[in-house]
Design a protein around this motif. Structure first.
Motif, PDB file in Angstrom:
ATOM      1  N   LYS A   2       0.839  -1.204   0.000  1.00 50.30           N
ATOM      2  CA  LYS A   2       0.000   0.000   0.000  1.00 50.30           C
ATOM      3  C   LYS A   2       0.869   1.248   0.000  1.00 50.30           C
ATOM      4  O   LYS A   2       0.563   2.218  -0.702  1.00 50.30           O
ATOM      5  CB  LYS A   2      -0.937  -0.011   1.200  1.00 50.30           C
ATOM      6  CG  LYS A   2      -1.878   1.196   1.216  1.00 50.30           C
ATOM      7  CD  LYS A   2      -2.890   1.098   2.317  1.00 50.30           C
ATOM      8  CE  LYS A   2      -3.827   2.242   2.426  1.00 50.30           C
ATOM      9  NZ  LYS A   2      -3.642   3.430   1.657  1.00 50.30           N
ATOM     10  N   GLU A   3       1.961   1.210   0.761  1.00 50.08           N
ATOM     11  CA  GLU A   3       2.866   2.367   0.791  1.00 50.08           C
ATOM     12  C   GLU A   3       3.399   2.654  -0.613  1.00 50.08           C
ATOM     13  O   GLU A   3       3.482   3.806  -1.027  1.00 50.08           O
ATOM     14  CB  GLU A   3       4.029   2.130   1.755  1.00 50.08           C
ATOM     15  CG  GLU A   3       5.018   3.270   1.798  1.00 50.08           C
ATOM     16  CD  GLU A   3       6.265   2.968   2.624  1.00 50.08           C
ATOM     17  OE1 GLU A   3       7.159   3.827   2.619  1.00 50.08           O
ATOM     18  OE2 GLU A   3       6.345   1.898   3.250  1.00 50.08           O
ATOM     19  N   ALA A   5       1.976   1.797  -3.530  1.00 49.30           N
ATOM     20  CA  ALA A   5       0.864   2.298  -4.344  1.00 49.30           C
ATOM     21  C   ALA A   5       0.554   3.753  -4.013  1.00 49.30           C
ATOM     22  O   ALA A   5       0.347   4.579  -4.915  1.00 49.30           O
ATOM     23  CB  ALA A   5      -0.359   1.419  -4.147  1.00 49.30           C
ATOM     24  N   ASP A   6       0.528   4.074  -2.738  1.00 55.82           N
ATOM     25  CA  ASP A   6       0.244   5.454  -2.322  1.00 55.82           C
ATOM     26  C   ASP A   6       1.329   6.423  -2.794  1.00 55.82           C
ATOM     27  O   ASP A   6       1.049   7.572  -3.126  1.00 55.82           O
ATOM     28  CB  ASP A   6       0.106   5.547  -0.805  1.00 55.82           C
ATOM     29  CG  ASP A   6      -1.151   4.882  -0.280  1.00 55.82           C
ATOM     30  OD1 ASP A   6      -2.066   4.560  -1.087  1.00 55.82           O
ATOM     31  OD2 ASP A   6      -1.228   4.654   0.946  1.00 55.82           O
TER      32      ASP A   6
END
Length: 94
Positions: A2-3, A5-6
């Motif tokens: 997620k990090e 992707a963010d």
């Protein structure tokens, strides 16, 4: 994951990331050349694996196979997307 992707919403990858991860970031942002420049002079197996993926994506299979060999691997038969995710997981320690 997620990090990563963010982080794609940013203009630059985080400074604290290893160069190989930054190369994947550049690739995910559509800048193949910058991704390649990031790993071109590195010799670690992880860098060679990312380098191989980039040449495979480019369509230069001979060069990709050379870099897979340097990484101690064979060219995978799965999709480029799957290979990208595999590299990302390896670099993130999953």
């Amino acid at each position: 994951m997620k990090e990563f992707a963010d982080s794609l919403e940013s203009t630059l990858p985080p400074d604290t990331w290893p160069t190989e991860l930054k190369a994947l970031w550049w690739d995910a942002n559509g800048n193949w050349s910058r991704a390649h420049e990031s790993v071109d002079s590195l010799s670690s197996p992880k860098a060679a694996r990312v380098h191989a993926y980039l040449h495979r994506k480019e369509g230069d299979l001979w060069n990709a196979d050379y870099w897979y060999s340097r990484a101690g691997a064979n060219r995978p038969s799965h999709s480029l997307e799957e290979e990208f995710r595999w590299n990302l997981k390896e670099l993130l320690g999953f």
